[in-house]
Design a protein around this motif. Structure first.
Motif, mmCIF file in Angstrom:
data_model
loop_
_atom_site.group_PDB
_atom_site.id
_atom_site.type_symbol
_atom_site.label_atom_id
_atom_site.label_comp_id
_atom_site.label_asym_id
_atom_site.label_seq_id
_atom_site.Cartn_x
_atom_site.Cartn_y
_atom_site.Cartn_z
ATOM 1 N N VAL A 266 0.406 -0.187 15.236
ATOM 2 C CA VAL A 266 1.792 0.291 15.211
ATOM 3 C C VAL A 266 2.415 0.097 16.591
ATOM 4 O O VAL A 266 3.525 -0.443 16.731
ATOM 5 C CB VAL A 266 1.856 1.778 14.789
ATOM 6 N N ARG A 286 6.225 -6.289 9.318
ATOM 7 C CA ARG A 286 6.303 -4.857 9.032
ATOM 8 C C ARG A 286 5.720 -4.536 7.658
ATOM 9 O O ARG A 286 5.029 -3.546 7.474
ATOM 10 C CB ARG A 286 7.743 -4.364 9.142
ATOM 11 N N ASP A 287 5.996 -5.396 6.697
ATOM 12 C CA ASP A 287 5.465 -5.115 5.355
ATOM 13 C C ASP A 287 3.941 -5.161 5.348
ATOM 14 O O ASP A 287 3.288 -4.340 4.713
ATOM 15 C CB ASP A 287 6.041 -6.091 4.321
ATOM 16 N N LEU A 289 2.085 -4.422 7.881
ATOM 17 C CA LEU A 289 1.681 -3.191 8.565
ATOM 18 C C LEU A 289 1.695 -2.016 7.586
ATOM 19 O O LEU A 289 0.762 -1.203 7.553
ATOM 20 C CB LEU A 289 2.627 -2.896 9.735
ATOM 21 N N LEU A 290 2.745 -1.935 6.797
ATOM 22 C CA LEU A 290 2.861 -0.797 5.876
ATOM 23 C C LEU A 290 1.775 -0.822 4.811
ATOM 24 O O LEU A 290 1.231 0.212 4.433
ATOM 25 C CB LEU A 290 4.250 -0.775 5.249
ATOM 26 N N LYS A 291 1.454 -2.019 4.330
ATOM 27 C CA LYS A 291 0.347 -2.117 3.371
ATOM 28 C C LYS A 291 -0.930 -1.564 3.995
ATOM 29 O O LYS A 291 -1.682 -0.822 3.366
ATOM 30 C CB LYS A 291 0.098 -3.571 2.982
ATOM 31 N N GLN A 293 -1.145 0.511 6.518
ATOM 32 C CA GLN A 293 -1.021 1.951 6.750
ATOM 33 C C GLN A 293 -1.359 2.717 5.466
ATOM 34 O O GLN A 293 -2.053 3.737 5.505
ATOM 35 C CB GLN A 293 0.401 2.305 7.199
ATOM 36 N N GLY A 294 -0.887 2.214 4.341
ATOM 37 C CA GLY A 294 -1.186 2.867 3.059
ATOM 38 C C GLY A 294 -2.681 2.907 2.800
ATOM 39 O O GLY A 294 -3.245 3.938 2.429
ATOM 40 N N ARG A 295 -3.353 1.788 3.040
ATOM 41 C CA ARG A 295 -4.810 1.748 2.820
ATOM 42 C C ARG A 295 -5.532 2.651 3.810
ATOM 43 O O ARG A 295 -6.526 3.291 3.472
ATOM 44 C CB ARG A 295 -5.326 0.313 2.957
ATOM 45 N N LEU A 297 -4.349 5.395 5.243
ATOM 46 C CA LEU A 297 -4.168 6.784 4.821
ATOM 47 C C LEU A 297 -5.073 7.099 3.633
ATOM 48 O O LEU A 297 -5.715 8.143 3.574
ATOM 49 C CB LEU A 297 -2.703 7.048 4.443
ATOM 50 N N ALA A 298 -5.129 6.176 2.692
ATOM 51 C CA ALA A 298 -5.965 6.403 1.512
ATOM 52 C C ALA A 298 -7.421 6.600 1.935
ATOM 53 O O ALA A 298 -8.108 7.502 1.445
ATOM 54 C CB ALA A 298 -5.832 5.234 0.538
#
Lengths: 416, 369
Positions: A266, A286-287, A289-291, A293-295, A297-298
């Protein structure tokens, strides 16, 4: 859902925090990992002794073997980790001797073995390496061929080991050898404790693609060790090794590992510019990165779920088997994005001029340690599918009289 | 510490699964595709407390939280239930509670809990969908325009819509000037419509222009429920593929003994389980830490959409030619997952919303066309 550790741990947390406020290890310079790729310095040894004294290392090791002797409590361990991390203090030593051999000895070793080996190991004075893999025995570890024969009151060991981390600094090796050549392959193995200073041991460093020599090949020619240096009975080595592997998977499969990677990523996207734009302002980076970030967090919450299961003594199903595969794949993807964001600069290496502050390329290459070590990704998939989902094993084949034949299924179980 | 479902929540899960499985066998699902919800099924679900879950006890509900709503949504997805759950049982009760006046709550929540009122919901205007065909304009006490992609429309007695991005309105089905144009969606287990309004009277939920925050929460709740629905459907598709791979023999072996199939299944479950943990956590923070709502709902929706699609497609593939037919009924689950992926914002859209929520990027402003 109750995500608090409970008020009964408040005092413990306060105590650890107090320790962290008042103590700091002596400064020392190091490029390597103490107790793994280099011998611990006097400063590291002193810090380790202080941690054990307060119960922040070797916490559950019985006092008679030099540990702190606390009851096992997962939450206390977690609190120690959290507070040390928050304070920026190094935790106690972590290496194969401490994480794998010591729990194995406590579970299946003799009292004499425990007395001899545990204290120096947890204090960082005795470094161990693991003699498991061989050139012909990787995923199929039980096919190993290094052999040991009993000659009077000595074992004579001959063969070759590979991927032996720490062998170049180690004092001792816990090694799997074939002692019963007539027995089925899983029943012919013994687990021995081999001093590394014996004649006949030749350690040759293996340089990996990161440029570092973290592994070794170990050649063994008529190495003699005392007969009593066996853990468990003759032929029971496979069982003993599985005790050890259980701890290794626990060591590698920490679902919280991705958290520091994503934080750095980030920051990188916020600081790095590509052309005239900030990487974070470019949709394509960015997209991705967000993918990730989701993984991340999961995986983080998944780690909490597994922690909760073990605290509450609940049975863990397939969800407990996936952590290593999931975490190692995620790490690879995180470092890949970092290198892609840096572009050409991302290929600079090992202190090159113009290199980014953090050596992302080295982290990316280093991912293979996790992907391949401790049961490779495809072996993990076998374990997940067979033990987790109940799928049948692959039939065995052998090459016989010029053609491939199905071999009568050996009665081995879970050699992975 | 306890991460996961409580005993009561597990009981709720078991009860619902049983109720839905008993009533929704494959033949029933095929026969009723595209039809309004079966009244008996609806009554059974109302009796189990599905419509009152998020409604406080004072208004005739059971006052449960978002984790219970998640459990219900997951069960709906598991059974690809042709039920207007999202609008009626989640979004309408939340809308009245977040933005409505005490008098409105008094008047509207009871009939929702009792199953009397059913809500179609049109949030497309605020969901950041790439294509928009509708706009609702309010003038005085009348509404004009069209609302595109209204979910659960064919069963609805009421419609919950957004206007100007900051106002929530409710319209009765029988009101003047309402027209409903049903769409032909790939997912036949729920209905979608374009709602036309012509001089239509409406009721504002709370104050006009003051619902922007409530709309954000509704969107987050809707995305979270769709993630749970996808998760439930994906879990079924995964385990059907697992079972099939042990029954189906080729080359004298169950196909599940081939690593090509085995590793695919391993990858599917490796994606599935952390997603379950994320969805549970997102449901937990929806109530416990409202500041974390949007981020976690967006990530839950994004991850569930991605892993759902992978699992759905892989399951069809493992079933071979039969998976592609209508015979096995797998297509119902596949299409439900596909529709969920696009509803209330596709994966890129919700990830963008997650970036906006963290202040990483500015929100997209609508450009006049």
């Amino acid at each position: 859902m109750d995500l608090s550790y409970g008020p009964e741990y408040d005092d413990f947390r306060a105590e650890v925090r107090e320790f962290c406020r008042n103590h700091r290890p002596a400064e020392h310079r190091s490029r390597g990992i103490p107790g793994v790729t280099e011998r611990p310095s006097p400063e590291v040894l002193a810090w380790q002794a202080k941690l054990i004294e307060h119960g922040y290392a070797a916490r559950t090791i019985p006092r008679e073997y030099g540990g702190y002797g606390a009851k096992p409590d997962i939450i206390e361990n977690r609190i120690i980790q959290e507070e040390f991390l928050a304070a920026g203090l190094p935790l106690g030593l972590s290496n194969q001797g401490i994480s794998m051999l010591v729990p194995t000895l406590l579970e299946v070793g003799t009292a004499e073995q425990c007395t001899t080996y545990i204290r120096p190991t947890i204090y960082g004075e005795m470094i161990w390496c693991q003699g498991y893999s061989e050139p012909g025995a990787g995923s199929d570890l039980a096919s190993l061929r290094t052999r040991a024969e009993l000659d009077g009151d000595e074992w004579i060991i001959n063969g070759q080991k590979i991927w032996t981390s720490s062998a170049h600094v180690a004092d001792m090796c816990f090694i799997l050898v074939r002692t019963e050549p007539e027995a089925p392959k899983h029943h012919g193995i013994s687990y021995l404790l081999m001093p590394m200073d014996r004649p006949g041991i030749d350690v040759r460093p293996l340089v990996t693609m990161t440029g570092d020599a973290t592994f070794n090949e170990v050649f063994l020619a008529d190495v003699r060790i005392p007969a009593k240096n066996i853990v468990g009975a003759r032929g029971q080595g496979w069982h003993v090794a599985n005790v050890t592997l259980k701890y290794e998977r626990g060591m590698l499969g920490n679902a919280g590992q991705g958290q520091s990677g994503i934080k750095g990523l980030v920051e990188l996207l916020q600081e790095e510019t590509a052309g005239s734009a900030r990487a974070m302002d470019l949709d394509h980076y960015r997209d991705r990165l967000l993918k990730l970030q989701g993984r991340t967090l999961a995986n983080k919450y998944h780690g909490m779920r597994l922690l909760s299961q073990s605290i509450n003594g609940e049975q863990t199903g397939v969800e407990g088997l996936i952590t290593k595969l999931s975490a190692t794949e995620l790490a690879y993807d995180i470092y890949s994005l970092a290198v892609d964001v840096l572009g050409e600069t991302g290929t600079l290496y090992d202190g090159s001029p113009y290199q980014a502050e953090r050596d992302w390329q080295k982290s990316l290459l280093g991912c293979f340690t996790g992907i391949i070590g401790g049961g490779s990704a495809n072996i993990q998939r076998n374990i997940i599918a067979e033990r987790g989902l109940g799928l049948p094993r692959e039939p065995r084949v052998r090459f016989d009289s010029g053609r491939w034949e199905l071999s009568p299924s050996a009665s081995n179980k879970g050699g992975n | 510490m306890h991460f996961g479902l409580s005993e009561e929540q597990t009981m709720l899960q078991d009860m619902l699964r049983r109720c839905l499985e008993e009533r929704l066998d494959l033949e029933t699902l095929k026969r009723t595709a595209g039809q309004p919800c079966d009244p008996e099924l609806w009554r059974a679900l109302v009796e189990l407390g599905v419509t009152g879950a998020l409604i406080p006890e004072d208004y005739g509900g059971s006052g449960l939280g978002m984790l219970e709503a998640e459990v219900i949504a997951e069960a709906m997805g598991r059974s690809v239930a042709p039920v207007p759950y999202l609008g009626t049982a989640v979004l309408a009760p939340l809308a009245w509670q977040l933005a409505g006046t005490p008098e409105q709550r008094e008047r509207h929540l009871g009939p929702i809990a009792s199953g009397e009122h059913r809500y179609g919901v049109g949030l497309t205007e605020v969901a950041g969908a790439p294509r928009q065909f509708g706009k609702v304009t309010l003038e005085g006490d009348r509404a004009w325009g069209r609302c595109y992609f209204v979910l659960d429309a064919s069963d609805a007695s009421h419609f919950l819509l957004t206007a100007n991005g900051d106002t929530l309105v409710v319209i009765e089905r029988g009101a003047e000037g309402v027209s409903i144009e049903l769409l032909n969606d790939v997912d036949r287990t729920r209905s979608f419509a374009v709602l036309g309004l012509e001089r239509t009277p409406f009721e504002t939920v709370g104050e006009p222009g003051r619902a922007a925050q409530a709309i954000d929460a509704l969107l987050a709740a809707g995305r979270l429920m769709l993630a749970a629905d996808t998760f439930g459907a994906a879990e079924v598709m995964l385990f059907r593929a697992r079972d099939y791979s042990m029954e189906r023999f080729q080359f004298d072996r169950p196909i599940g003994s081939f690593q090509g199939v085995k590793h695919l299944l391993a990858n599917m479950v490796t994606d599935l389980e952390p997603c379950r943990s994320l969805i549970w956590y997102a449901a937990h923070v929806f109530d416990a830490e409202p500041a974390e709502r949007v981020l976690h709902a967006c990530h839950a929706k994004s991850l569930a959409s991605e892993i759902g699609k992978f699992i759905a497609r892989s399951s069809i593939e493992i079933h071979g030619g039969m998976g592609f037919t209508e015979e096995l009924g797998l297509h119902l689950w596949y299409k439900r997952i596909e529709a969920n992926r696009q509803l209330l914002g596709g994966p890129e859209t919700v990830r963008h919303a997650a970036a906006v929520d963290q202040g990483w990027v500015q929100p997209l402003t609508a450009t006049a066309t």
